[in-house]
Design an enzyme around this catalytic site. Sequence first.
Site, PDB file in Angstrom:
ATOM      1  N   ASP A  29       0.826  -1.213   0.000  1.00  0.00           N
ATOM      2  CA  ASP A  29       0.000   0.000   0.000  1.00  0.00           C
ATOM      3  C   ASP A  29       0.860   1.263   0.000  1.00  0.00           C
ATOM      4  O   ASP A  29       1.970   1.267   0.528  1.00  0.00           O
ATOM      5  CB  ASP A  29      -0.927  -0.023   1.228  1.00  0.00           C
ATOM      6  CG  ASP A  29      -2.062   0.978   1.097  1.00  0.00           C
ATOM      7  OD1 ASP A  29      -2.397   1.357  -0.043  1.00  0.00           O
ATOM      8  OD2 ASP A  29      -2.616   1.383   2.132  1.00  0.00           O
ATOM      9  N   HIS A  46       2.186   3.254  -9.036  1.00  0.00           N
ATOM     10  CA  HIS A  46       1.935   1.823  -9.253  1.00  0.00           C
ATOM     11  C   HIS A  46       3.081   1.196 -10.056  1.00  0.00           C
ATOM     12  O   HIS A  46       3.530   0.096  -9.777  1.00  0.00           O
ATOM     13  CB  HIS A  46       0.610   1.605  -9.985  1.00  0.00           C
ATOM     14  CG  HIS A  46      -0.586   2.075  -9.201  1.00  0.00           C
ATOM     15  ND1 HIS A  46      -0.797   1.736  -7.887  1.00  0.00           N
ATOM     16  CD2 HIS A  46      -1.631   2.876  -9.553  1.00  0.00           C
ATOM     17  CE1 HIS A  46      -1.931   2.302  -7.462  1.00  0.00           C
ATOM     18  NE2 HIS A  46      -2.449   3.007  -8.449  1.00  0.00           N
ATOM     19  N   LEU A 140      11.078 -19.928  -5.317  1.00  0.00           N
ATOM     20  CA  LEU A 140      10.045 -19.176  -4.589  1.00  0.00           C
ATOM     21  C   LEU A 140       8.646 -19.443  -5.160  1.00  0.00           C
ATOM     22  O   LEU A 140       8.442 -19.404  -6.369  1.00  0.00           O
ATOM     23  CB  LEU A 140      10.354 -17.674  -4.686  1.00  0.00           C
ATOM     24  CG  LEU A 140       9.334 -16.739  -4.034  1.00  0.00           C
ATOM     25  CD1 LEU A 140       9.415 -16.836  -2.507  1.00  0.00           C
ATOM     26  CD2 LEU A 140       9.564 -15.300  -4.484  1.00  0.00           C
TER      27      LEU A 140
HETATM   28  C1  IPE Z   1      -5.402  -2.729  -0.020  1.00  0.00           C
HETATM   29  O1  IPE Z   1      -5.082  -1.391  -0.197  1.00  0.00           O
HETATM   30  C2  IPE Z   1      -5.395  -3.445  -1.325  1.00  0.00           C
HETATM   31  C3  IPE Z   1      -4.105  -3.564  -2.011  1.00  0.00           C
HETATM   32  C4  IPE Z   1      -2.949  -3.109  -1.597  1.00  0.00           C
HETATM   33  C5  IPE Z   1      -4.151  -4.268  -3.248  1.00  0.00           C
HETATM   34  P1  IPE Z   1      -6.220  -0.266  -0.300  1.00  0.00           P
HETATM   35  O2  IPE Z   1      -5.510   1.015  -0.505  1.00  0.00           O
HETATM   36  O3  IPE Z   1      -7.232  -0.641  -1.304  1.00  0.00           O
HETATM   37  O4  IPE Z   1      -6.876  -0.338   1.163  1.00  0.00           O
HETATM   38  P2  IPE Z   1      -7.812   0.701   1.933  1.00  0.00           P
HETATM   39  O5  IPE Z   1      -8.878   1.126   0.975  1.00  0.00           O
HETATM   40  O6  IPE Z   1      -6.961   1.858   2.325  1.00  0.00           O
HETATM   41  O7  IPE Z   1      -8.334  -0.045   3.114  1.00  0.00           O
HETATM   42  C1  IPE Z   2      -1.763   0.196  -3.337  1.00  0.00           C
HETATM   43  O1  IPE Z   2      -1.494   1.562  -3.367  1.00  0.00           O
HETATM   44  C2  IPE Z   2      -2.024  -0.364  -4.720  1.00  0.00           C
HETATM   45  C3  IPE Z   2      -3.418  -0.748  -4.976  1.00  0.00           C
HETATM   46  C4  IPE Z   2      -4.386  -0.749  -4.104  1.00  0.00           C
HETATM   47  C5  IPE Z   2      -3.724  -1.176  -6.327  1.00  0.00           C
HETATM   48  P1  IPE Z   2      -2.664   2.638  -3.343  1.00  0.00           P
HETATM   49  O2  IPE Z   2      -3.073   2.938  -4.735  1.00  0.00           O
HETATM   50  O3  IPE Z   2      -3.763   2.190  -2.450  1.00  0.00           O
HETATM   51  O4  IPE Z   2      -1.910   3.875  -2.726  1.00  0.00           O
HETATM   52  P2  IPE Z   2      -2.492   4.918  -1.665  1.00  0.00           P
HETATM   53  O5  IPE Z   2      -2.975   4.133  -0.479  1.00  0.00           O
HETATM   54  O6  IPE Z   2      -3.601   5.648  -2.347  1.00  0.00           O
HETATM   55  O7  IPE Z   2      -1.328   5.787  -1.347  1.00  0.00           O
HETATM   56 MG    MG Z   3      -4.142   2.451  -0.461  1.00  0.00          MG
END
Ligand code: IPE
Ligand code: IPE
Ligand code: MG
Length: 262
Positions: A29, A46, A140
């Site tokens: 995240d 990303h 892995l």
């Molecule tokens: C969780 O992250 C999902 C992934 C990293 C794929 P999110 O960014 O979607 O989670 P929330 O919405 O903050 O809980």
């Molecule tokens: C995690 O990073 C990747 C996915 C959920 C696909 P985020 O896109 O949730 O990044 P933040 O949380 O908005 O910084």
């Molecule tokens: Mg996120």
Amino acid sequence: MSEENHVASKEMKVSSFGSLPTHIAVIMDGNGRWAKQHGLPRIAGHRRGLESVRTMVKACADYKIPYLTLFAFSSENWKRPPAEVNLLMDLFANALEQKARRLHENNVCLRIVGEINRFTPKIRMLIQRAETLTRGNNGLRLTIAANYGGRWDVTQACQQIVQDVTAGKLKAEDVNADTIARRLATAYLPEPDLFIRTGGEQRVSNFLLWQLAYTELYFTETLWPAFDHKEFDQAIASFEKRERRFGKTGDQIVKQRQIRNA
Ligand code: IPE
Ligand code: IPE
Ligand code: MG
């Protein structure tokens, strides 16, 4: 630390008490926030996050950790703006197309878990191709959770059980925790020992709900694109300090350890 010392300290960790995790599960995240901090569009975060995946795979290989599971896209991430979802799908397709060979060369066995039929036929084909290519590898075991949700997973396991009961293959009174675990999308994996979430949020966000019952949780403020080998070492060091009791007392665990080491 020099490269040599770094390797030596890792070897020490492998042989020391406080064993290494067998299975690590990660919520990657913070890509969006990383991009924002750098004045870039979210998709750049990303893209950069993919680099951290490579670092993570290499770090697991260095430590000889056999199982790594990465949360790439949740059941709820479809709720994001369509433009971001589309770009994420393109990135997923490109990664499957371009990284599969490299993973194969590194003896990685790749599996995708989640509700795959929601993806386009092209992505489904690329998933199948990458899984088939790497199926025989014994390095892995890398699992990517894509369109995955813990609630979906438990629900689909329940559906299978109901079907088996209806077909007379299973008696309702014989259903137990193992009956469910064997039908989860991750049934081929041991339960995670260590859960890592980057990006500062301290929540599970519908990741492996059933499987995390006794997993050690580790949260870091570091955003996923900035997660490097040193950060990984810190997570491992934290894990090694923990005493896992699985409901028993600390004294029982000490005794068990003495018997095992005798
Ligand atoms: C969780 O992250 C999902 C992934 C990293 C794929 P999110 O960014 O979607 O989670 P929330 O919405 O903050 O809980
Ligand atoms: C995690 O990073 C990747 C996915 C959920 C696909 P985020 O896109 O949730 O990044 P933040 O949380 O908005 O910084
Ligand atoms: Mg996120």
